[in-house]
Design an enzyme around this catalytic site. Structure first.
Site, short mmCIF file in Angstrom:
data_model
loop_
_atom_site.label_atom_id
_atom_site.label_comp_id
_atom_site.label_asym_id
_atom_site.label_seq_id
_atom_site.Cartn_x
_atom_site.Cartn_y
_atom_site.Cartn_z
N CYS A 185 -7.11 1.54 -11.10
CA CYS A 185 -8.59 0.86 -11.35
C CYS A 185 -9.69 0.91 -10.27
O CYS A 185 -10.92 1.00 -10.47
CB CYS A 185 -8.64 -0.39 -11.91
N LYS A 233 -15.37 -8.50 -16.75
CA LYS A 233 -15.29 -9.58 -17.70
C LYS A 233 -16.28 -9.36 -18.68
O LYS A 233 -15.82 -9.50 -20.07
CB LYS A 233 -15.51 -10.84 -16.99
N HIS A 244 -14.80 -2.95 -18.58
CA HIS A 244 -13.55 -2.43 -17.58
C HIS A 244 -13.19 -0.93 -18.09
O HIS A 244 -11.86 -1.09 -18.21
CB HIS A 244 -12.51 -3.48 -17.23
#
Lengths: 419, 419
Positions: A92, A362, A366
């Site tokens: 990520c 959030k 993402h």
């Protein structure tokens, strides 16, 4: 850590709309959208001929889209062929790495202007296979076969943090509530509704349908109800970031050419990167990420700044507990003290240290390989004073930071921005 | 293209045994083997504390091994945690990109010593899925769904080259025969037998089994027989590189620290990278790779050398036709003239321009993400005079080149070495 041999400026930044874009849009479409939005932020304009190389951050188009070799594909779509085009991967933190390598390349003198992209199209897979694909960023020999996908790994980290520091599930809810309030002000965010508004919508719908209306007094009641199901104790649905398709684009330029493009460069004065064993069982601590501590140590040292000098930050809230850990590991708060700061509203948009004004992972979403570059997009907008709707912070931001994490902390890239 | 701000030296290089290593060995095992072999070539020794970062080239551990996020995993195995660790991807040029980015990073001043790795473990998948995984480096929207996997794409290129320049299938056989003769002298190669010896073995076995012994006069007869089945016309089995598991490791150091490790540095004086549209149908030419021309242009310009200055080269012979194209696109021969040079033996180990003394991808093997780094291992050994068995060239090599190609020419990295 040496100073950079040449100063590097962020001269433009933009992103595609984040959300469930597949199948209408795939990586190529979202990348072009992000490129065009970034071009629109370069004061004096920028054309493909001005760009020397294309650096692509992407976690796993291999598994998500059955397409590898994204570098030349993305470069070709925006007219950069036959210039150098490469893909960078660190789970990520993939586009955080792309950003860092671009800073390094410009500092080296080999390139003057680089387009950095982050792209990920996750919804081509059904959710169960998204979880499976993300799990390949953990240890495929030890963690993943034991059933420990990322919600489980971060649940372990949260539980350890609760045990050691007294952090509570309600503390985590403060993080989610804040980030959704911010995301509601971001037209590029996947979810643009505060949790309070979601609660009100649900009550209204129940009433309309003639069902018993829940007597939730506030968001916390809502988040403690079955409307927020448990995913992996103590993490509930609203503690988890989203499954998102999206892209982001950054233009970086060397000091001596930046002025051709803008009179308001954002300087990248610090970059740091750290790593850790992939497996949690190989780490010394469950409640602190060594990769974050190492990356931020390098970035602070390079910039000469201290944690207290940072005015706003985008941190990697893949789960709400990760935002708490980041606030501590970046040195903004002592270990075990971040939850109190969150409760006190210090990380809100009007707090003493606004965190994730974009909505964070959030609420903004993402798309894993795009997240690092998208964090820089938000910092660019806040420092330029062009953040949309009502989320522009009231202070003049001259020093900011992004924190991009890979997996369960196996990789971390920290970047510091000044103007 | 600017000169590098700081000179960069290759101070050590080693590789694992290439071959069908799975399931006894996977990426972690092969990487450690390569690391240890590379450590053994650093004159004054090197320890993890001396290394600043870990750069990993890998094409698709995602699809081959269901494991992403290799950077921190590889770093941790050799004691480099929590230092920066990243993965670089450009299809079969992945570790060529890792090498180039490491050169750039050292030149920038941010790191002094970097360990560059290339790793790939392909045999975890059955062969049909290996072909499928490699095909994701082509265009997954246009080429792959049409059934055009890499043998088919390179067959198209070969046919176009035959048509335009009169190149023949027998010319391609010369390439394979030469590379197997070289591979037979490389203890790390997957196949260590010349095609003549394979032919003799097969004759002997037929005789032993009381079967009709084929009357092959020479290797060409053998290669034109059913023992060399057609894969995609005009490419036969012995025109294709191998499915290989393997790893390679390089140690790079800045000029000012290299002397601590060795008195015989190999200087990297040129690096270039080019890209092209993934799809063949988007290109202007089928018989020349624009990415190779662009990458070599940059590398020659940086080093100040011309094609005629290069004494030996490792080029990307994923298919025999690719070696012919490389010889031309790198400027060693005019377009359409390389086949004649091959027929005349100019690229043999004792020829005027030895190419692929390692055995190349054809005989040494092609663990795709490891190939670029492994090419540098061979150049290191030839320049140091430590190539095993009888493949050390007789001249003192002071100027050499590696050519690492991704996919069907979507990416190319060219590196020039001097001592």
């Amino acid at each position: 850590m040496a100073k950079l041999a040449r100063k590097v400026a962020l001269i433009g930044a933009g992103m595609s709309k984040f959300g469930r874009n597949f199948p209408l849009k795939r990586n190529p479409d979202m990348w072009v959208e992000a490129w065009l939005n970034a071009v629109g932020t370069v004061d004096n304009g920028i054309a493909p001929k001005d760009v020397d190389a294309c650096y692509v951050g992407n976690y796993s188009s291999d598994l998500f889209n059955h397409q590898g070799h994204l570098g030349p594909q993305m470069a070709n779509l925006v007219g950069l062929t036959p210039k150098p085009a490469s893909r960078f991967e660190g789970a990520c933190a993939s586009s955080g790495i792309a950003l860092r390598q671009a800073v390094i390349a410009i500092a080296s003198g080999i390139h003057d202007v680089i387009a950095v992209s982050g792209v990920e199209c996750m919804n081509e897979l059904p959710t169960a296979l998204v979880t499976d694909t993300l799990a390949t960023a953990s240890d495929a020999l030890f963690e993943y076969p034991a059933g420990a996908t990322f919600p489980g790994l971060y649940a372990t980290i949260a539980t350890a943090h609760f045990h050691k520091y007294g952090t509570t599930a309600e503390d985590l809810m403060h993080v989610g509530i804040k980030n959704h309030i911010n995301g509601a002000e971001n037209p590029y965010a996947q979810m643009q509704q505060s949790i309070k508004d979601m609660m009100a919508s649900k009550k209204a719908r129940y009433q309309e349908e003639g069902r018993d209306v829940p007597d939730w007094k506030d968001e916390f009641d809502f988040l403690k109800s079955s409307s927020n199901p448990m995913i992996a104790y103590p993490l509930r649905l609203f503690d988890c970031s989203l499954v998102t398709d999206g892209a982001a684009c950054l233009f970086l330029a060397a000091e001596d050419v930046a002025k051709k493009f803008t009179d308001s460069p954002i300087w990248i004065t610090g970059t740091g990167q750290g790593s850790a064993a992939l497996s949690l069982h190989d780490r010394d601590s469950l409640t602190s990420f060594i990769a974050t501590r190492e990356a931020s140590r390098q970035a602070y040292e390079m910039s000469g700044l201290k944690p207290r000098d940072i005015q706003i930050a985008e941190v990697h809230d893949c789960f709400t507990i990760a935002e708490i850990l980041a606030m501590e590991d970046l040195g903004f708060y002592e270990k075990g003290k971040a939850a109190e700061a969150v409760r006190n509203g210090e990380s809100k948009r009007d707090g003493v240290l606004p965190i994730n004004t974009s909505g964070g992972l959030k609420s903004k979403g993402h798309p894993v390989g795009a997240t690092g570059a998208a964090q820089a997009v938000e910092i660019f907008k806040q420092m330029r004073g062009i953040a949309e709707r009502n989320r522009q912070v009231k202070i003049d931001v001259t020093r900011a930071l992004t924190h991009n994490l890979g997996g369960s902390g196996g990789t971390c890239v920290v970047t510091i921005y000044e103007k």
